[in-house]
Scaffold this motif. Structure first.
Motif, PDB file in Angstrom:
ATOM      1  N   SER A  82       0.591  -1.133  -0.037  1.00  0.00           N
ATOM      2  CA  SER A  82      -0.073   0.019  -0.073  1.00  0.00           C
ATOM      3  C   SER A  82       0.854   1.382   0.174  1.00  0.00           C
ATOM      4  O   SER A  82       0.165   2.212   0.021  1.00  0.00           O
ATOM      5  CB  SER A  82      -0.955   0.061   1.352  1.00  0.00           C
ATOM      6  OG  SER A  82      -0.026  -0.013   2.182  1.00  0.00           O
ATOM      7  N   THR A  83       2.018   1.223  -0.054  1.00  0.00           N
ATOM      8  CA  THR A  83       2.950   2.348  -0.195  1.00  0.00           C
ATOM      9  C   THR A  83       3.029   2.971  -1.378  1.00  0.00           C
ATOM     10  O   THR A  83       2.689   2.264  -2.632  1.00  0.00           O
ATOM     11  CB  THR A  83       4.447   2.099   0.183  1.00  0.00           C
ATOM     12  OG1 THR A  83       5.075   0.991  -0.816  1.00  0.00           O
ATOM     13  CG2 THR A  83       4.484   1.441   1.375  1.00  0.00           C
ATOM     14  N   SER A  84       3.059   4.200  -1.634  1.00  0.00           N
ATOM     15  CA  SER A  84       3.198   4.732  -2.892  1.00  0.00           C
ATOM     16  C   SER A  84       4.283   5.758  -2.855  1.00  0.00           C
ATOM     17  O   SER A  84       5.185   5.871  -2.009  1.00  0.00           O
ATOM     18  CB  SER A  84       2.087   5.786  -2.823  1.00  0.00           C
ATOM     19  OG  SER A  84       2.016   6.746  -1.998  1.00  0.00           O
ATOM     20  N   GLU A  85       4.758   5.729  -4.128  1.00  0.00           N
ATOM     21  CA  GLU A  85       5.996   6.598  -4.521  1.00  0.00           C
ATOM     22  C   GLU A  85       5.747   8.100  -5.013  1.00  0.00           C
ATOM     23  O   GLU A  85       4.797   8.204  -5.847  1.00  0.00           O
ATOM     24  CB  GLU A  85       6.798   5.853  -5.589  1.00  0.00           C
ATOM     25  CG  GLU A  85       7.476   4.543  -4.882  1.00  0.00           C
ATOM     26  CD  GLU A  85       8.180   3.571  -5.825  1.00  0.00           C
ATOM     27  OE1 GLU A  85       8.668   4.229  -6.992  1.00  0.00           O
ATOM     28  OE2 GLU A  85       8.462   2.585  -5.512  1.00  0.00           O
ATOM     29  N   LYS A  86       6.680   8.837  -4.460  1.00  0.00           N
ATOM     30  CA  LYS A  86       6.569  10.060  -5.211  1.00  0.00           C
ATOM     31  C   LYS A  86       7.663  10.694  -6.096  1.00  0.00           C
ATOM     32  O   LYS A  86       8.681  10.534  -5.868  1.00  0.00           O
ATOM     33  CB  LYS A  86       6.202  11.344  -4.088  1.00  0.00           C
ATOM     34  CG  LYS A  86       5.920  12.814  -4.401  1.00  0.00           C
ATOM     35  CD  LYS A  86       5.879  13.739  -3.218  1.00  0.00           C
ATOM     36  CE  LYS A  86       5.521  15.190  -3.823  1.00  0.00           C
ATOM     37  NZ  LYS A  86       5.384  16.002  -2.607  1.00  0.00           N
ATOM     38  N   VAL A  87       7.055  11.239  -7.364  1.00  0.00           N
ATOM     39  CA  VAL A  87       8.186  11.180  -8.355  1.00  0.00           C
ATOM     40  C   VAL A  87       8.092  13.005  -8.689  1.00  0.00           C
ATOM     41  O   VAL A  87       7.283  13.145  -8.928  1.00  0.00           O
ATOM     42  CB  VAL A  87       8.278  10.388  -9.670  1.00  0.00           C
ATOM     43  CG1 VAL A  87       9.101  10.794 -10.760  1.00  0.00           C
ATOM     44  CG2 VAL A  87       8.174   9.048  -9.338  1.00  0.00           C
ATOM     45  N   THR A  88       9.192  13.530  -8.547  1.00  0.00           N
ATOM     46  CA  THR A  88       9.236  14.924  -8.777  1.00  0.00           C
ATOM     47  C   THR A  88       9.989  14.956 -10.240  1.00  0.00           C
ATOM     48  O   THR A  88      11.377  14.569 -10.220  1.00  0.00           O
ATOM     49  CB  THR A  88       9.817  15.846  -7.747  1.00  0.00           C
ATOM     50  OG1 THR A  88       8.900  15.532  -6.553  1.00  0.00           O
ATOM     51  CG2 THR A  88       9.574  17.265  -7.966  1.00  0.00           C
ATOM     52  N   ILE A  89       9.834  15.660 -11.116  1.00  0.00           N
ATOM     53  CA  ILE A  89      10.242  16.145 -12.421  1.00  0.00           C
ATOM     54  C   ILE A  89      10.546  17.615 -12.367  1.00  0.00           C
ATOM     55  O   ILE A  89       9.636  18.282 -12.506  1.00  0.00           O
ATOM     56  CB  ILE A  89       9.693  15.545 -13.713  1.00  0.00           C
ATOM     57  CG1 ILE A  89       9.599  13.806 -13.402  1.00  0.00           C
ATOM     58  CG2 ILE A  89      10.499  15.802 -14.984  1.00  0.00           C
ATOM     59  CD1 ILE A  89       8.654  13.346 -14.532  1.00  0.00           C
ATOM     60  N   THR A  90      11.736  17.870 -12.602  1.00  0.00           N
ATOM     61  CA  THR A  90      12.192  19.300 -12.714  1.00  0.00           C
ATOM     62  C   THR A  90      12.780  19.483 -14.156  1.00  0.00           C
ATOM     63  O   THR A  90      13.861  18.811 -14.512  1.00  0.00           O
ATOM     64  CB  THR A  90      13.326  19.718 -11.608  1.00  0.00           C
ATOM     65  OG1 THR A  90      12.707  19.231 -10.315  1.00  0.00           O
ATOM     66  CG2 THR A  90      13.539  21.208 -11.751  1.00  0.00           C
ATOM     67  N   LYS A  91      12.281  20.349 -14.895  1.00  0.00           N
ATOM     68  CA  LYS A  91      12.649  20.779 -16.340  1.00  0.00           C
ATOM     69  C   LYS A  91      13.210  22.040 -16.218  1.00  0.00           C
ATOM     70  O   LYS A  91      12.696  23.159 -15.539  1.00  0.00           O
ATOM     71  CB  LYS A  91      11.622  20.658 -17.300  1.00  0.00           C
ATOM     72  CG  LYS A  91      11.491  19.660 -18.274  1.00  0.00           C
ATOM     73  CD  LYS A  91      10.528  19.798 -19.173  1.00  0.00           C
ATOM     74  CE  LYS A  91      10.225  18.736 -20.216  1.00  0.00           C
ATOM     75  NZ  LYS A  91       9.175  18.818 -20.928  1.00  0.00           N
ATOM     76  N   THR A  92      14.454  22.211 -16.788  1.00  0.00           N
ATOM     77  CA  THR A  92      15.089  23.500 -16.952  1.00  0.00           C
ATOM     78  C   THR A  92      15.196  23.943 -18.503  1.00  0.00           C
ATOM     79  O   THR A  92      15.725  22.981 -19.318  1.00  0.00           O
ATOM     80  CB  THR A  92      16.465  23.581 -16.342  1.00  0.00           C
ATOM     81  OG1 THR A  92      17.223  22.649 -16.767  1.00  0.00           O
ATOM     82  CG2 THR A  92      16.338  23.486 -14.692  1.00  0.00           C
ATOM     83  N   THR A  93      14.790  25.118 -18.656  1.00  0.00           N
ATOM     84  CA  THR A  93      14.949  25.572 -20.262  1.00  0.00           C
ATOM     85  C   THR A  93      15.765  26.546 -20.296  1.00  0.00           C
ATOM     86  O   THR A  93      15.953  27.422 -19.421  1.00  0.00           O
ATOM     87  CB  THR A  93      13.548  25.553 -20.889  1.00  0.00           C
ATOM     88  OG1 THR A  93      12.982  26.486 -20.197  1.00  0.00           O
ATOM     89  CG2 THR A  93      12.877  24.276 -20.907  1.00  0.00           C
ATOM     90  N   GLU A  94      16.647  26.681 -21.207  1.00  0.00           N
ATOM     91  CA  GLU A  94      17.361  28.022 -21.676  1.00  0.00           C
ATOM     92  C   GLU A  94      16.950  28.640 -22.809  1.00  0.00           C
ATOM     93  O   GLU A  94      16.591  28.208 -23.745  1.00  0.00           O
ATOM     94  CB  GLU A  94      18.877  27.567 -21.772  1.00  0.00           C
ATOM     95  CG  GLU A  94      19.461  26.959 -20.469  1.00  0.00           C
ATOM     96  CD  GLU A  94      21.068  26.683 -20.844  1.00  0.00           C
ATOM     97  OE1 GLU A  94      21.658  27.277 -21.525  1.00  0.00           O
ATOM     98  OE2 GLU A  94      21.271  25.804 -19.846  1.00  0.00           O
TER      99      GLU A  94
END
Length: 94
Positions: A82-94
């Motif tokens: 019943s555990t859940s995983e949290k994924v954070t995606i960070t996008k950097t643009t120039e």
């Protein structure tokens, strides 16, 4: 919120069990019923089965462990966690 509901469920469930046990003890002490005794004798020897008090205690403990294990599983089937995983995606643009 889910933890709060689960906690309330456990409190309600154990309160129900305790009140049921107290009611059984109170009703067992009811002296308003009439009692009559009759004695019959039998000449044949039959095997008597008596349950020792320690067997009731062990049986109650096993039943309690089974109930707790079922409640803690939360209804999960197939061995899923019943555990859940949290994924954070960070996008950097120039």
């Amino acid at each position: 919120m889910q933890k709060l509901l689960t906690r309330k469920f456990y409190i309600s469930f154990f309160s129900l069990i305790m009140f049921t046990l107290i009611q059984a003890v109170v009703l067992a002490q009811d002296s308003s019923s009439t009692s009559s005794s009759s004695t019959t004798t039998s000449t044949t020897q039959q095997g008597t089965t008596s349950i020792q008090p320690w067997m009731w205690i062990v049986g109650g403990a096993v039943l309690l462990i089974i109930i707790i294990a079922l409640l803690r599983s939360g209804g999960n089937s197939g061995g899923t966690s019943s555990t859940s995983e949290k994924v954070t995606i960070t996008k950097t643009t120039e």
